[in-house]
Design an enzyme around this catalytic site. Structure first.
Site, PDB file in Angstrom:
ATOM      1  N   LYS A 172       8.409  90.780   0.551  1.00  0.00           N
ATOM      2  CA  LYS A 172       9.346  89.764   1.043  1.00  0.00           C
ATOM      3  C   LYS A 172       8.696  88.379   0.986  1.00  0.00           C
ATOM      4  O   LYS A 172       9.339  87.389   0.617  1.00  0.00           O
ATOM      5  CB  LYS A 172       9.793  90.082   2.478  1.00  0.00           C
ATOM      6  CG  LYS A 172      10.671  89.007   3.142  1.00  0.00           C
ATOM      7  CD  LYS A 172      12.029  88.843   2.462  1.00  0.00           C
ATOM      8  CE  LYS A 172      12.785  87.605   2.956  1.00  0.00           C
ATOM      9  NZ  LYS A 172      13.397  87.741   4.263  1.00  0.00           N
ATOM     10  N   LYS A 240       9.625  78.980   8.928  1.00  0.00           N
ATOM     11  CA  LYS A 240       8.981  80.092   9.655  1.00  0.00           C
ATOM     12  C   LYS A 240       8.427  81.121   8.673  1.00  0.00           C
ATOM     13  O   LYS A 240       7.290  81.592   8.810  1.00  0.00           O
ATOM     14  CB  LYS A 240      10.014  80.725  10.603  1.00  0.00           C
ATOM     15  CG  LYS A 240       9.510  81.865  11.455  1.00  0.00           C
ATOM     16  CD  LYS A 240       9.639  83.233  10.828  1.00  0.00           C
ATOM     17  CE  LYS A 240      11.072  83.726  10.746  1.00  0.00           C
ATOM     18  NZ  LYS A 240      11.119  85.123  10.184  1.00  0.00           N
TER      19      LYS A 240
END
Lengths: 298, 298
Positions: A172, A240
């Protein structure tokens, strides 16, 4: 008889994913920090729990989909967390984007209680969640992936078992490096085109189908030209995720100069109050520097 | 009766393009600095000229496909250049990648002699030239684009008239900003994946079809994993094109920090003797810094 599913975290992604699980016929127990978010799913037949531990006590497979690594730790191992209600033989699946290292630690802690774990972060945004076309990148044991597959299949399309615990999160993060790096390339290309005075629509048409082509160019390029900053994924969330990338890269000694620069650009845009805009607003970091605005003369 | 075509510059691209023109039935006169390169086309029925001026004297449409801006100037306006043989009413088409500003100047000089001009740089590499699937980005007057279209159509697939003189080159430079920026994103993603120990083939499979996807990832990613550095386009040529990008960006005040950094990375690889490798060897600039080699444990 289908396994009983628990779902923790009914944000913009989780809500759609949980609804798909429910519609596919799985018994579903849900929990969300803001409890009003549960009402819609309860109206559709889900059972509302009082805590993550309560979800776990009523479920065979418990899915978490929350914002960041500390949230994953809290709902899994914290006070009233999954670990305090889960039974041996259960499977916990974290579909948040979180630290690969944290996933390995959580998997080890749960394993000591006889509980299996997969990290299975997703890509495809709110649209992919709504249409059940998410990409799901999975780390963990093959037998657990097989067990979870009927649930993954109601949420996603490209479902890839990439390796052991943590590997789903690593892939990811690879995905995010690609997304933002491609976005920066598109941003510089459009700034240059705008400054040079060429027709931007024709420029996109000429370059999108060849060696310069990308999903970002085809999908976000036209959006930038319209100055439509509605988020498929927000700057706040992207920033983030890049923090996770840079922390993980630091641990393995990978020098990511471009990704680090983009992290700083997003940070600056957050400071400017643009954190809730789409991540393609990255181009504003360049626009604000030079005063050139893409699409402004259209 | 088809127009008589002249073709100047029989490099790796020009050779294939000229052959397509010949096969399509246009009378063709060729010239190349290294004259032995003309033999193959002469054997197929082309006429060999003694200079660019000689090509121009025998042609209605004269195409140039040379390496860099100084070469374009030399064959067009220099000693024994096109301008010394061309007749009024002819059309000169530059398919090299060159400075947009230079193209505007050349177009103005030729116009004073009653000669039309188009800049029509190409994208798609030697493979695109061989298969006649090039993207052609054209700057100039619509009537001239229409006149040249039968010739463009035997060489390319995506043929876009993007604007006035120089606009074809500007869009080609936009293309190159995208190509190298995407390449840098792919490079950092693969370095991170390698350092993190995940399976690289599975990683590519998991991320290539979604929002992280690009032509570069799908085509050059697997080539990097095989450590196959054969060029679709060389570092030397890519670095030359980036010099054009940065010069043009300087003129219009577009701050291209990422492209500038990539220019320096390619420059370093040239200094290391790697200029003839494919432009996807950009990743070596990162590999050499940290000692991580992608695909080395495969």
């Amino acid at each position: 008889m289908p396994e009983r599913i628990g779902f923790i975290g009914l944000g913009i992604m989780g809500r759609s994913m949980a609804a798909h699980i429910l519609r596919a016929g799985f018994p579903l127990t849900v929990w969300n920090r803001t409890s009003s978010r549960m009402e819609e799913l309860v109206a559709q037949g889900a059972n509302a729990a009082t805590s993550p531990a309560d979800v776990a006590a009523q479920s065979d497979i418990i899915i978490t989909c929350v914002s960041d690594t500390p949230d994953v730790r809290a709902v899994t191992l914290g006070e009233a967390g999954i670990i305090h209600g889960v039974h041996a033989g259960a499977l916990v699946i974290d579909m948040s984007t979180a630290s690969p290292q944290a996933e390995r630690e959580i998997a080890a802690t749960l394993a000591a209680h006889g509980v299996a774990h997969l990290d299975a972060p997703i890509s495809g945004g709110s649209e992919g969640a709504a249409k059940a076309t998410l990409s799901i990148m999975i780390g963990g044991a093959a037998a657990d992936v097989e067990r979870a597959m009927p649930v993954f299949q109601v949420m996603g399309k490209t479902i890839t078992h990439v390796g052991d615990h943590g590997a789903g999160q690593t892939v990811k993060l690879v995905n995010q490096i690609l997304v933002v790096g491609t976005m920066r390339a598109v941003s510089e290309a459009l700034i240059f085109a705008q400054a040079s005075g060429v027709d931007l629509e024709k420029t996109l048409a000429a370059v999108s189908s060849g060696a310069a082509g990308s999903w970002t160019l085809s999908n976000r390029g036209p959006q930038v030209l319209r100055r439509d900053w509605r988020p498929g994924f927000t700057i706040d969330l992207q920033q983030k995720d890049l923090r996770l990338v840079l922390e993980a890269a630091d641990q393995v000694g990978a020098p990511l100069e471009n990704t680090a620069a983009i992290f700083q650009m997003y940070r600056a845009l957050q400071a400017a109050g643009l954190g809730s805009e789409g991540n393609h607003a990255l181009i504003k970091a360049i626009e604000r520097m030079c005063g050139i605005e893409v699409g402004s003369n259209a």
